[in-house]
Design a protein around this motif. Structure first.
Motif, mmCIF file in Angstrom:
data_model
loop_
_atom_site.group_PDB
_atom_site.id
_atom_site.type_symbol
_atom_site.label_atom_id
_atom_site.label_comp_id
_atom_site.label_asym_id
_atom_site.label_seq_id
_atom_site.Cartn_x
_atom_site.Cartn_y
_atom_site.Cartn_z
ATOM 1 N N ILE A 2 46.552 -52.342 -10.408
ATOM 2 C CA ILE A 2 46.148 -50.951 -10.188
ATOM 3 C C ILE A 2 46.645 -50.117 -11.362
ATOM 4 O O ILE A 2 47.789 -50.244 -11.782
ATOM 5 C CB ILE A 2 46.743 -50.406 -8.879
ATOM 6 C CG1 ILE A 2 46.233 -51.203 -7.698
ATOM 7 C CG2 ILE A 2 46.422 -48.938 -8.713
ATOM 8 C CD1 ILE A 2 46.865 -50.824 -6.388
ATOM 9 N N GLU A 3 45.779 -49.295 -11.877
ATOM 10 C CA GLU A 3 46.149 -48.421 -12.994
ATOM 11 C C GLU A 3 45.788 -46.989 -12.615
ATOM 12 O O GLU A 3 44.636 -46.682 -12.343
ATOM 13 C CB GLU A 3 45.394 -48.838 -14.252
ATOM 14 C CG GLU A 3 45.818 -48.090 -15.474
ATOM 15 C CD GLU A 3 45.152 -48.636 -16.726
ATOM 16 O OE1 GLU A 3 44.973 -47.847 -17.647
ATOM 17 O OE2 GLU A 3 44.815 -49.837 -16.759
ATOM 18 N N PHE A 4 46.790 -46.125 -12.582
ATOM 19 C CA PHE A 4 46.581 -44.723 -12.246
ATOM 20 C C PHE A 4 46.344 -43.935 -13.521
ATOM 21 O O PHE A 4 47.158 -43.969 -14.429
ATOM 22 C CB PHE A 4 47.788 -44.154 -11.508
ATOM 23 C CG PHE A 4 48.016 -44.796 -10.173
ATOM 24 C CD1 PHE A 4 47.187 -44.509 -9.100
ATOM 25 C CD2 PHE A 4 49.043 -45.702 -9.976
ATOM 26 C CE1 PHE A 4 47.377 -45.098 -7.863
ATOM 27 C CE2 PHE A 4 49.247 -46.298 -8.753
ATOM 28 C CZ PHE A 4 48.417 -45.995 -7.690
ATOM 29 N N LYS A 5 45.236 -43.218 -13.569
ATOM 30 C CA LYS A 5 44.912 -42.387 -14.732
ATOM 31 C C LYS A 5 44.621 -40.975 -14.250
ATOM 32 O O LYS A 5 44.098 -40.783 -13.159
ATOM 33 C CB LYS A 5 43.692 -42.921 -15.465
ATOM 34 C CG LYS A 5 43.904 -44.255 -16.126
ATOM 35 C CD LYS A 5 42.675 -44.670 -16.890
ATOM 36 C CE LYS A 5 42.908 -45.987 -17.603
ATOM 37 N NZ LYS A 5 41.742 -46.381 -18.379
ATOM 38 N N GLY A 6 44.939 -40.009 -15.074
ATOM 39 C CA GLY A 6 44.632 -38.626 -14.738
ATOM 40 C C GLY A 6 45.777 -37.933 -14.034
ATOM 41 O O GLY A 6 46.849 -38.484 -13.835
ATOM 42 N N SER A 7 45.533 -36.698 -13.639
ATOM 43 C CA SER A 7 46.580 -35.922 -12.978
ATOM 44 C C SER A 7 46.500 -36.107 -11.466
ATOM 45 O O SER A 7 45.513 -36.582 -10.926
ATOM 46 C CB SER A 7 46.426 -34.449 -13.336
ATOM 47 O OG SER A 7 45.194 -33.980 -12.844
#
Length: 61
Positions: free
Chosen positions: A46-51
């Motif tokens: 899982i890769e979290f991107k953004g605010s």
């Protein structure tokens, strides 16, 4: 198309296959030809991107 990881319980052969969601799972080992193949499940990265993923990014101020 998803990639699935398989392992033969008889000979230990590991292999991966690109299969459609509609394709039946592989059950026969391509190396020893026994019907002992099982699908191997592993964790999905899982890769979290953004605010919005940190305590300071959301909520009332």
């Amino acid at each position: 198309m998803p990639t699935y990881h398989y392992r033969c319980k008889n000979c230990g052969y590991d292999f991966t296959e690109h299969q459609s969601f509609d394709d039946a799972p592989i059950t026969v080992c391509p190396q020893c030809h026994e019907e002992q193949v099982r699908k191997i499940f592993s964790a999905v990265p899982i890769e979290f991107k953004g605010s919005g993923f940190y305590r300071t990014d959301s909520g009332k101020k």
